[in-house]
Design an enzyme around this catalytic site. Structure first.
Site, mmCIF file in Angstrom:
data_model
loop_
_atom_site.group_PDB
_atom_site.id
_atom_site.type_symbol
_atom_site.label_atom_id
_atom_site.label_comp_id
_atom_site.label_asym_id
_atom_site.label_seq_id
_atom_site.Cartn_x
_atom_site.Cartn_y
_atom_site.Cartn_z
ATOM 1 N N GLU A 219 18.730 41.969 46.233
ATOM 2 C CA GLU A 219 17.230 42.426 46.258
ATOM 3 C C GLU A 219 17.123 42.726 47.989
ATOM 4 O O GLU A 219 16.139 43.749 47.925
ATOM 5 C CB GLU A 219 16.490 41.395 45.739
ATOM 6 N N GLU B 256 14.809 50.680 50.123
ATOM 7 C CA GLU B 256 13.382 51.365 50.039
ATOM 8 C C GLU B 256 12.502 51.463 51.299
ATOM 9 O O GLU B 256 11.898 52.613 51.528
ATOM 10 C CB GLU B 256 12.555 50.459 48.967
#
Length: 127
Positions: A75, A82
């Site tokens: 993550e 991102e």
């Protein structure tokens, strides 16, 4: 000849200390700004103590905990991808979407891995 970052150059204990502080800043930023990371941290807060409470072997316990920590690692990497994509451009682009979707897929696989590892370890005693 490639150019090195002007922020490089520290060595020894100073480099280790700086790296540690950058890591803490990254964890703080992920927890503050990324809902998915925060949810997965809460999942880890529940599952890691549960791994110590459950009657499983130390090897199984290690696998269970490692699988949960792997989700957090993936993550963090997904969030970094991102952020880098968004830094370059907020415009919609098929390569930006692909990068974000692939990062998301990696998180999904890590979560499936948690379920598979926990199921295998917990069902081992049932045989």
């Amino acid at each position: 000849m490639s150019e090195e970052s002007p922020f490089k150059g520290k060595t020894g204990l100073r480099r280790v200390w700086n790296a540690f502080n950058y890591s803490l800043a990254g964890l703080r930023a992920a927890f503050t700004c990324e809902d998915a990371f925060r949810q997965e941290v809460w999942l880890a807060v529940i599952l890691i103590p549960a791994a110590f409470w459950l009657p499983v072997s130390w090897g199984g316990r290690a696998l269970m905990i490692a699988s949960v920590l792997l989700v957090l690692i993936v993550e963090l990497l997904n969030s970094a991808i991102e952020a880098a994509v968004d830094r370059v451009s907020l415009d919609r682009h098929h390569l930006s979407k692909r990068a974000k979707d692939i990062g998301s897929a990696a998180v999904l696989i890590a979560l499936v891995n948690v379920a598979a590892v926990w199921a295998c370890v917990l069902l081992e005693g049932v045989r």
